[in-house]
Design a protein around this motif. Structure first.
Motif, PDB file in Angstrom:
ATOM      1  N   GLU A  20       0.619  -1.300   0.409  1.00  0.00           N
ATOM      2  CA  GLU A  20      -0.087  -0.349   0.117  1.00  0.00           C
ATOM      3  C   GLU A  20       1.031   1.024   0.324  1.00  0.00           C
ATOM      4  OE1 GLU A  20      -2.462  -0.663   3.021  1.00  0.00           O
ATOM      5  OE2 GLU A  20      -3.775  -1.838   2.662  1.00  0.00           O
ATOM      6  N   GLY A  21       0.509   2.045  -1.331  1.00  0.00           N
ATOM      7  CA  GLY A  21       1.448   3.315  -0.694  1.00  0.00           C
ATOM      8  C   GLY A  21       0.001   5.080  -1.145  1.00  0.00           C
ATOM      9  N   THR A  22       1.068   5.447  -1.345  1.00  0.00           N
ATOM     10  CA  THR A  22       0.745   6.857  -2.079  1.00  0.00           C
ATOM     11  C   THR A  22       0.835   6.741  -3.666  1.00  0.00           C
ATOM     12  OG1 THR A  22       2.481   7.862  -1.012  1.00  0.00           O
ATOM     13  CG2 THR A  22       0.388   7.883   0.005  1.00  0.00           C
ATOM     14  N   PHE A  23       0.878   7.771  -4.565  1.00  0.00           N
ATOM     15  CA  PHE A  23       0.276   8.078  -6.080  1.00  0.00           C
ATOM     16  C   PHE A  23       0.479   9.195  -5.776  1.00  0.00           C
ATOM     17  CE2 PHE A  23      -0.926   8.580 -10.263  1.00  0.00           C
ATOM     18  CZ  PHE A  23       0.232   7.531 -10.400  1.00  0.00           C
ATOM     19  N   THR A  24       1.022  10.433  -5.590  1.00  0.00           N
ATOM     20  CA  THR A  24       1.097  11.919  -5.773  1.00  0.00           C
ATOM     21  C   THR A  24       0.948  12.564  -7.268  1.00  0.00           C
ATOM     22  OG1 THR A  24       2.048  11.942  -3.200  1.00  0.00           O
ATOM     23  CG2 THR A  24       1.746  13.622  -5.074  1.00  0.00           C
ATOM     24  N   VAL A  25       0.089  12.745  -8.093  1.00  0.00           N
ATOM     25  CA  VAL A  25       0.361  13.508  -9.628  1.00  0.00           C
ATOM     26  C   VAL A  25       1.018  14.823  -9.669  1.00  0.00           C
ATOM     27  CG1 VAL A  25      -1.120  14.547 -11.602  1.00  0.00           C
ATOM     28  CG2 VAL A  25      -2.184  12.726 -10.065  1.00  0.00           C
ATOM     29  N   PHE A  84      -4.278  12.797 -14.650  1.00  0.00           N
ATOM     30  CA  PHE A  84      -2.593  13.891 -14.383  1.00  0.00           C
ATOM     31  C   PHE A  84      -3.562  15.203 -14.433  1.00  0.00           C
ATOM     32  CE2 PHE A  84      -1.689   9.969 -15.797  1.00  0.00           C
ATOM     33  CZ  PHE A  84      -0.679   9.093 -14.814  1.00  0.00           C
ATOM     34  N   ALA A  85      -4.639  15.803 -14.274  1.00  0.00           N
ATOM     35  CA  ALA A  85      -4.410  16.794 -15.409  1.00  0.00           C
ATOM     36  C   ALA A  85      -5.039  17.983 -14.200  1.00  0.00           C
ATOM     37  CB  ALA A  85      -6.577  16.696 -15.369  1.00  0.00           C
ATOM     38  N   GLN A  86      -4.992  16.846 -12.778  1.00  0.00           N
ATOM     39  CA  GLN A  86      -5.414  17.851 -11.638  1.00  0.00           C
ATOM     40  C   GLN A  86      -3.414  17.323 -10.549  1.00  0.00           C
ATOM     41  OE1 GLN A  86      -6.376  21.209 -11.137  1.00  0.00           O
ATOM     42  NE2 GLN A  86      -7.855  21.084 -12.887  1.00  0.00           N
ATOM     43  N   PRO A  87      -2.865  18.131  -9.848  1.00  0.00           N
ATOM     44  CA  PRO A  87      -2.328  17.944  -8.592  1.00  0.00           C
ATOM     45  C   PRO A  87      -2.584  16.833  -7.725  1.00  0.00           C
ATOM     46  CG  PRO A  87      -2.362  20.278  -8.915  1.00  0.00           C
ATOM     47  CD  PRO A  87      -2.765  19.747  -9.931  1.00  0.00           C
ATOM     48  N   GLY A  88      -2.446  15.942  -7.039  1.00  0.00           N
ATOM     49  CA  GLY A  88      -3.127  15.255  -5.898  1.00  0.00           C
ATOM     50  C   GLY A  88      -2.740  14.063  -5.865  1.00  0.00           C
ATOM     51  N   LEU A 135       5.223   7.001  -7.289  1.00  0.00           N
ATOM     52  CA  LEU A 135       4.673   6.485  -6.332  1.00  0.00           C
ATOM     53  C   LEU A 135       5.845   6.089  -4.781  1.00  0.00           C
ATOM     54  CD1 LEU A 135       2.641   4.058  -6.325  1.00  0.00           C
ATOM     55  CD2 LEU A 135       3.948   2.948  -7.244  1.00  0.00           C
ATOM     56  N   ARG A 136       5.183   6.112  -3.778  1.00  0.00           N
ATOM     57  CA  ARG A 136       5.538   6.045  -2.813  1.00  0.00           C
ATOM     58  C   ARG A 136       5.565   5.324  -2.230  1.00  0.00           C
ATOM     59  NH1 ARG A 136       9.720   9.023   0.009  1.00  0.00           N
ATOM     60  NH2 ARG A 136       8.954   8.992   3.015  1.00  0.00           N
ATOM     61  N   ILE A 137       6.656   3.749  -1.209  1.00  0.00           N
ATOM     62  CA  ILE A 137       5.718   2.901   0.110  1.00  0.00           C
ATOM     63  C   ILE A 137       6.831   3.414   0.898  1.00  0.00           C
ATOM     64  CG2 ILE A 137       4.446   1.676  -1.234  1.00  0.00           C
ATOM     65  CD1 ILE A 137       7.506  -0.300  -2.051  1.00  0.00           C
ATOM     66  N   ALA A 139     -15.782  -6.614  -1.731  1.00  0.00           N
ATOM     67  CA  ALA A 139     -14.996  -5.969  -2.171  1.00  0.00           C
ATOM     68  C   ALA A 139     -15.424  -4.772  -3.055  1.00  0.00           C
ATOM     69  CB  ALA A 139     -13.453  -6.393  -2.063  1.00  0.00           C
ATOM     70  N   ARG A 140     -15.703  -5.337  -4.141  1.00  0.00           N
ATOM     71  CA  ARG A 140     -15.871  -4.310  -5.179  1.00  0.00           C
ATOM     72  C   ARG A 140     -17.035  -3.064  -4.274  1.00  0.00           C
ATOM     73  NH1 ARG A 140     -17.072  -8.039  -9.855  1.00  0.00           N
ATOM     74  NH2 ARG A 140     -15.423  -9.392 -10.509  1.00  0.00           N
ATOM     75  N   THR A 141     -17.713  -3.341  -3.624  1.00  0.00           N
ATOM     76  CA  THR A 141     -19.015  -2.730  -2.855  1.00  0.00           C
ATOM     77  C   THR A 141     -18.339  -1.749  -1.660  1.00  0.00           C
ATOM     78  OG1 THR A 141     -20.082  -3.821  -1.395  1.00  0.00           O
ATOM     79  CG2 THR A 141     -20.458  -3.844  -3.766  1.00  0.00           C
ATOM     80  N   ALA A 142     -16.841  -2.152  -1.767  1.00  0.00           N
ATOM     81  CA  ALA A 142     -16.042  -1.266  -0.681  1.00  0.00           C
ATOM     82  C   ALA A 142     -14.501  -0.645  -0.563  1.00  0.00           C
ATOM     83  CB  ALA A 142     -15.548  -2.025   0.654  1.00  0.00           C
ATOM     84  N   GLU A 143     -14.717   0.599  -2.030  1.00  0.00           N
ATOM     85  CA  GLU A 143     -13.244   0.339  -2.353  1.00  0.00           C
ATOM     86  C   GLU A 143     -13.470   1.686  -1.805  1.00  0.00           C
ATOM     87  OE1 GLU A 143     -10.737  -0.341  -4.860  1.00  0.00           O
ATOM     88  OE2 GLU A 143     -12.380  -1.496  -6.066  1.00  0.00           O
ATOM     89  N   PRO A 144     -11.871   1.668  -1.095  1.00  0.00           N
ATOM     90  CA  PRO A 144     -11.322   2.516  -0.498  1.00  0.00           C
ATOM     91  C   PRO A 144     -11.106   3.742  -1.816  1.00  0.00           C
ATOM     92  CG  PRO A 144      -9.769   1.210  -0.469  1.00  0.00           C
ATOM     93  CD  PRO A 144     -10.328   0.728  -1.450  1.00  0.00           C
ATOM     94  N   SER A 145     -10.986   5.404  -0.475  1.00  0.00           N
ATOM     95  CA  SER A 145     -11.232   6.766  -1.428  1.00  0.00           C
ATOM     96  C   SER A 145      -9.659   7.005  -1.699  1.00  0.00           C
ATOM     97  CB  SER A 145     -12.328   7.579  -0.699  1.00  0.00           C
ATOM     98  OG  SER A 145     -11.888   7.979   0.810  1.00  0.00           O
ATOM     99  N   ALA A 146      -9.914   8.252  -2.273  1.00  0.00           N
ATOM    100  CA  ALA A 146      -8.976   8.902  -1.972  1.00  0.00           C
ATOM    101  C   ALA A 146      -8.076   9.058  -0.995  1.00  0.00           C
ATOM    102  CB  ALA A 146      -8.634  10.109  -3.195  1.00  0.00           C
ATOM    103  N   ALA A 147      -6.235   9.297  -0.704  1.00  0.00           N
ATOM    104  CA  ALA A 147      -5.989   9.904   0.352  1.00  0.00           C
ATOM    105  C   ALA A 147      -5.998  11.742   0.734  1.00  0.00           C
ATOM    106  CB  ALA A 147      -4.413   9.241   0.283  1.00  0.00           C
ATOM    107  N   GLY A 148      -6.217  11.853  -0.781  1.00  0.00           N
ATOM    108  CA  GLY A 148      -6.306  13.789  -0.789  1.00  0.00           C
ATOM    109  C   GLY A 148      -6.678  14.185  -1.643  1.00  0.00           C
TER     110      GLY A 148
END
Length: 364
Positions: free
Chosen positions: A57-62, A75-79, A292-294, A355-364
């Motif tokens: 599990e990690g973070t993906f920063t645009v 990639f249209a907006q930073p996040g 991408l960071r772990i 699990a398809r009904t419980a996808e995690p949301s974005a971290a930021g």
């Protein structure tokens, strides 16, 4: 001089008359692999990339302030987003790690939002990559032929596969010492058993990149990862040696990859329908658009196995309409990958459906 990127148009794809026959052949091979391995393991597993070696599990920063041609789709907006990674080996068998085969890395960027592709699973953008810049076959039809042969070896003579892999690896290693390492031998199972986290991973096939077309790459950039490049792992007598090594390393590892975009600039040199042609960097450079960071973690915890390995479904067709897969190989993967996911969801009590009904949301 680098040519400007070519705008996306539906006319860039050139569907073939026999694609329905190719799709049927792929589905037949997938069915054979899925049913055979289900009998062997008592549970449904993926038709390709069945064996995972590490889950992260990690973070993906645009990146911010990207130029217009790169600031497209996701990639249209930073996040910053949560990300799930699965490092794997490509067959549908769960093989001894002494069978040295190409590696895959599946990346799911979660909670992306926006218009999704038809039948996309959840609200995530998937990127499926391997540690080679080109696909194993130039077309879906050729891929279907190779998969038919692979399906025929499912569940047969694992000892022979180990022996063949060892011989090919020795030959390929010798060629490498004189600068002639063979990509063909590596694709057959003659690659060296190098550390998966030191590898660079490629999408190999093209995708829509908003108003443009691109291939994608994930390249290690932190010293903790680049130091692993080319490092060999001894798996002799260790059927799950890669998993064991990665789990030990992951406990103290902080790693970063550059996620890069390679825009289409010349249809003759960078074809869409031939996945075996490498898009040369001097003609179509890769440019970083995200990181991408772990952080240190247990890469084979029970929680990760349940959520990432067993419950999640990875497909190039899970994602935003702005990143629609292109080319005949990708078109063929749409039905075949859904077939594998559906089999896992219904064939043996796999928890994917819930699990398809419980996808995690974005971290930021």
């Amino acid at each position: 001089m680098i040519a400007p990127p070519i705008p996306y148009s539906p006319s860039l794809e050139q569907p073939l008359d026999d694609e329905d026959e190719t799709d049927a052949s792929l589905e037949a091979s997938f069915a054979h692999i899925l049913e055979t391995t289900f009998k062997d393991y008592g549970k449904p597993v993926r038709a390709v990339h069945a064996k995972a070696h590490a889950l992260f599990e990690g973070t993906f920063t645009v990146d911010a302030t990207l130029p217009r041609e790169l600031a497209q789709g996701l990639f249209a907006q930073p996040g910053e987003y949560r990300a799930a990674l699965r490092v794997s080996t490509n067959p549908g068998d769960i093989l001894d790690d002494n069978v040295v085969l190409p590696r895959g890395l599946a990346l799911k960027v979660e909670g992306v939002g926006g218009e999704m592709l038809p039948d996309a699973d959840g609200d995530a953008q998937d990127f499926l990559m391997v540690n080679a810049p080109i696909f194993a076959a130039p077309s879906a039809k050729k891929f279907a032929g190779k998969l038919k042969l692979l399906a025929a070896t499912t569940d047969r003579a694992e000892g022979a596969k180990v022996a063949l892999s060892s011989v090919l690896g020795f030959i390929n290693g010798a060629l490498g010492k004189v600068g002639l390492e063979s990509g063909a031998l590596a694709a057959m199972g003659g690659a060296r058993q190098v550390h998966p986290l030191g590898e660079t991973y490629f999408s190999t096939t093209p995708f829509r990149h908003g108003d443009y077309v691109a291939k994608y790459r994930l390249r290690p950039i932190s010293p903790s990862l680049t130091a692993l490049a080319g490092t060999e792992i001894d798996t002799s007598g260790r059927p799950d040696g890669l998993r064991e090594t990665l789990r030990e390393d992951a406990r103290s590892l902080t790693g970063e990859w550059a996620f890069e975009v390679q825009l289409l600039r010349d249809l003759d040199k960078q074809p869409i329908e031939d996945a075996s042609v490498e898009w040369k960097e001097d003609e179509a450079p890769f440019v970083q658009v995200a990181t991408l960071r772990i952080e240190p973690q247990d890469s084979w915890s029970a929680e990760k196995v349940a959520r990432i390995d067993e419950a999640l479904h990875f497909s190039p067709w899970n994602g935003l309409a702005a990143h629609q897969p292109l080319g005949n190989v990708n078109r063929a993967r749409r039905r075949a990958y859904k077939q594998s996911a559906d089999f896992r969801a219904t064939g043996g009590g796999c928890p994917m459906a819930t699990a398809r009904t419980a996808e995690p949301s974005a971290a930021g």
